[in-house]
Design a protein around this motif. Structure first.
Motif, short mmCIF file in Angstrom:
data_model
loop_
_atom_site.label_atom_id
_atom_site.label_comp_id
_atom_site.label_asym_id
_atom_site.label_seq_id
_atom_site.Cartn_x
_atom_site.Cartn_y
_atom_site.Cartn_z
N ALA A 219 0.82 -1.21 0.00
CA ALA A 219 0.00 0.00 0.00
C ALA A 219 0.85 1.26 0.00
CB ALA A 219 -0.92 -0.01 1.22
N VAL A 220 2.02 1.22 0.65
CA VAL A 220 2.91 2.38 0.69
C VAL A 220 3.75 2.46 -0.59
CG1 VAL A 220 4.88 3.41 1.88
CG2 VAL A 220 3.00 2.43 3.21
N ARG A 221 4.28 1.32 -1.01
CA ARG A 221 5.22 1.32 -2.14
C ARG A 221 4.52 1.66 -3.46
NH1 ARG A 221 7.03 -3.47 -1.42
NH2 ARG A 221 8.83 -2.87 -0.17
N TYR A 222 3.32 1.15 -3.67
CA TYR A 222 2.62 1.37 -4.93
C TYR A 222 1.56 2.44 -4.76
CZ TYR A 222 4.97 -3.03 -5.54
OH TYR A 222 5.93 -4.01 -5.58
N LEU B 179 -4.93 3.74 4.74
CA LEU B 179 -5.77 3.53 5.93
C LEU B 179 -5.77 2.04 6.24
CD1 LEU B 179 -7.74 4.41 8.13
CD2 LEU B 179 -9.60 4.18 6.46
N VAL B 180 -5.37 1.70 7.46
CA VAL B 180 -5.32 0.31 7.92
C VAL B 180 -6.32 0.16 9.06
CG1 VAL B 180 -3.87 -1.54 8.83
CG2 VAL B 180 -2.89 0.17 7.28
N GLN B 181 -7.23 -0.82 8.92
CA GLN B 181 -8.27 -1.04 9.91
C GLN B 181 -8.25 -2.49 10.37
OE1 GLN B 181 -11.19 0.63 6.94
NE2 GLN B 181 -12.11 1.48 8.80
N THR C 27 -6.54 0.12 2.76
CA THR C 27 -6.99 0.93 1.64
C THR C 27 -5.92 1.96 1.33
OG1 THR C 27 -9.27 0.67 2.42
CG2 THR C 27 -8.86 2.38 0.77
N ASN C 28 -5.57 2.08 0.06
CA ASN C 28 -4.54 3.05 -0.32
C ASN C 28 -4.94 3.79 -1.59
OD1 ASN C 28 -3.95 0.55 -1.87
ND2 ASN C 28 -2.29 1.79 -2.71
N GLY D 102 -11.03 6.37 -7.32
CA GLY D 102 -10.02 7.37 -7.64
C GLY D 102 -8.63 6.82 -7.80
N GLY D 103 -8.46 5.52 -7.74
CA GLY D 103 -7.14 4.91 -7.85
C GLY D 103 -6.77 4.17 -6.58
N GLY D 104 -5.88 3.20 -6.72
CA GLY D 104 -5.48 2.42 -5.57
C GLY D 104 -6.36 1.21 -5.37
N LEU D 105 -6.11 0.51 -4.27
CA LEU D 105 -6.81 -0.73 -3.98
C LEU D 105 -7.37 -0.70 -2.56
CD1 LEU D 105 -4.51 -3.55 -5.41
CD2 LEU D 105 -6.79 -2.94 -6.22
N ARG D 106 -8.39 -1.52 -2.38
CA ARG D 106 -8.93 -1.81 -1.05
C ARG D 106 -8.90 -3.33 -0.89
NH1 ARG D 106 -12.71 0.02 2.91
NH2 ARG D 106 -13.96 -1.69 3.76
#
Length: 394
Positions: free
Chosen positions: A279-282, A290-292, A302-303, A359-363
C-alpha cells in the motif's frame, strides 16, 4: 428407496391376489344355477317365479343378494389388503432407513474424516473396524492414501527447511564479499557502481527466496495454532513501516480494534507486512493509506495510487503477476506479495478480496474466523482519524 421398492412389490402382489380371488369366487347367476339345478325362468313367464327348495324365495332376489355379498367380499379384501400394505410399507420404510443408516455409517465416518483433513492434520485415520467388505476396503484405501500424503508433506517440509539454509547462506556470503570489496578505499568508481548493482540484485534474490519459502510454508498449512493479537501485530508492522512511508511521502492512518486470531504469528506478521508495504510502495507522492483492524472483517488496507483495472485485480494474487506500470526499477519486487497474503489467509481458513478504488489504488479486505473475547492489553495504539491522518513516526 427400499421402502418404495417394498410398496411397489406389495401393490403387484395385491393386484395378483385380487385377480385370483375374483376368478375363484363364482358369479351370482352361476352360483344359483348350480344349486337350483334348473335354468332360470324366461322373462315372459307370468306371475312370480319361486324356488321350490327354499320355500318361495324369489330367484332374482337371491341372485341380487349373492352378487351384493360377492362385491362386498371383494371390496373388503381390497381395503384390508391396502391398509395392511400401507402399514407394512411404513414399517419397511422405517426399518430400511435404520438399516441403511447403519450400513452407511462407515461412509459418514470417512466423509467426516476427509472434511477435517488439512495439511496440518494429516495424522487422522479412519481405522474402520468390521468385516472385510467393500466399505472396509474403501476405508483402508483412504488410510493408505493419507499415509502417502503425510509422507509427501513431511518430505516437503524437510526440503523447505533445508532450502531455507542452503539458499540463504550463499547469498549472505555474496553480500558480505561485495560489501567488503566496496569498503576498500582503493575501489574505483566503476567497481563501486558494479557493487551497488550487485547488492541490489542480491537483495532482490534474497527477497524472492524469502517469499518463496514463506509461500511454501503457508501452502503446507499451520503446524501449530496459538492465540495472536492481530491488532498488536499490525501496530508493530505500522511502526516499522514509518520510515518507508516518510520516504515515499505517504500518510498512514490506522483504526485498530482488539482482535484475536488463532494461528501463526510469524505468518500473520508477514501478511500484514506485505499489505502495508504494498500500500505504501505502490502509492503516489502525497497519497494516503488507511489500515483497519476489527471483528469482521479482520483487516482492511486501503490506499490511494494509480488506477487499477478491475479485470487485472484477480491476477494480482497469482505468483509473479504484477502491474508493470506501477513499479519502477528501484522498487521492483518478486511479485509474490499478494500471493503470500492469499496463501496465509487460506492457511488460517479465511478469505481475502481486493477491489479497485474509484479514484485509484486498492482496497484489500481480509476475513478471518472469529474467536472468543480478546484479553485486556496494557497499551493500545493511537487510533487515527481517516479525515485527519497523521504520518507515523519511527
Amino acid at each position: 428407496m427400499f421402502g418404495g421398492l417394498f410398496v411397489l412389490a406389495g401393490i403387484g402382489m395385491l393386484l395378483i391376489n385380487y385377480v385370483l380371488v375374483n376368478q375363484i369366487v363364482p358369479d351370482a347367476v352361476g352360483f344359483v344355477e348350480h344349486f337350483e339345478g334348473t335354468a332360470p325362468q324366461p322373462k315372459t313367464t307370468t306371475g312370480p317365479v319361486t324356488d321350490p327348495l327354499d320355500g318361495g324365495v324369489i330367484i332374482g332376489e337371491k341372485t341380487s343378494l349373492i352378487q351384493s355379498f360377492r362385491s362386498s367380499t371383494m371390496q373388503t379384501l381390497l381395503i384390508a389388503s391396502g391398509i395392511a400394505l400401507i402399514a407394512a410399507g411404513a414399517v419397511a420404510g422405517l426399518l430400511g432407513w435404520l438399516m441403511a443408516g447403519r450400513a452407511l455409517k462407515p461412509v459418514h465416518t470417512i466423509t467426516a474424516t476427509a472434511r477435517r483433513l488439512g495439511a496440518e492434520s494429516l495424522d487422522r485415520r479412519i481405522n474402520l473396524e468390521g468385516p472385510p467388505d467393500e466399505l472396509k476396503e474403501l476405508a483402508d484405501t483412504f488410510d493408505g492414501m493419507l499415509d502417502r500424503l503425510a509422507t509427501a508433506f513431511d518430505s516437503q517440509r524437510r526440503f523447505v527447511a533445508n532450502a531455507s539454509h542452503e539458499l540463504r547462506t550463499p547469498l549472505a556470503v555474496q553480500r558480505t564479499l561485495i560489501e567488503v570489496a566496496m569498503a576498500d578505499p582503493t575501489a574505483s568508481p566503476e567497481l563501486l557502481r558494479l557493487g551497488q548493482h550487485l547488492l541490489h540484485t542480491n537483495e532482490r534474490s534474497e527477497r524472492m527466496i524469502e517469499g518463496l519459502l514463506v509461500l511454501a510454508r503457508s501452502d503446507q498449512g499451520l503446524v501449530s495454532r496459538l492465540p495472536v493479537r492481530l491488532d498488536e501485530v499490525v501496530d508493530a508492522v505500522l511502526r516499522s513501516a514509518a520510515g518507508m512511508a516518510a520516504e515515499e511521502g505517504v500518510t498512514v492512518a490506522s483504526r485498530l480494534d482488539p482482535r484475536l486470531v488463532i494461528g501463526d504469528q510469524v505468518l500473520l506478521e508477514r501478511l500484514a507486512t506485505n499489505l502495508v508495504h504494498n500500500a505504501v510502495r505502490y502509492n503516489e507522492p502525497g497519497g494516503s493509506v488507511l489500515v483497519q483492524v476489527s471483528d469482521t472483517p479482520a483487516l482492511v488496507v486501503t490506499n490511494t495510487g494509480p488506477v487499477v483495472p478491475a479485470d487485472a485485480v484477480p491476477g494480482l494474487f497469482e505468483p509473479f503477476r504484477r502491474l508493470a506500470r506501477t513499479r519502477g526499477a528501484s522498487r521492483d519486487g518478486a511479485g509474490l506479495g499478494l500471493s503470500i497474503v492469499r496463501s496465509v489467509v487460506q492457511a488460517h481458513h479465511g478469505r481475502v478480496y481486493a477491489e479497485p478504488n474509484a479514484g485509484g489504488g486498492l482496497r484489500i479486505t481480509v476475513y478471518l474466523p472469529v474467536t472468543g473475547p480478546v484479553p485486556a492489553r496494557s497499551h493500545r495504539p493511537a487510533i487515527e482519524s481517516p479525515d485527519a491522518p497523521a504520518t507515523l513516526e519511527a
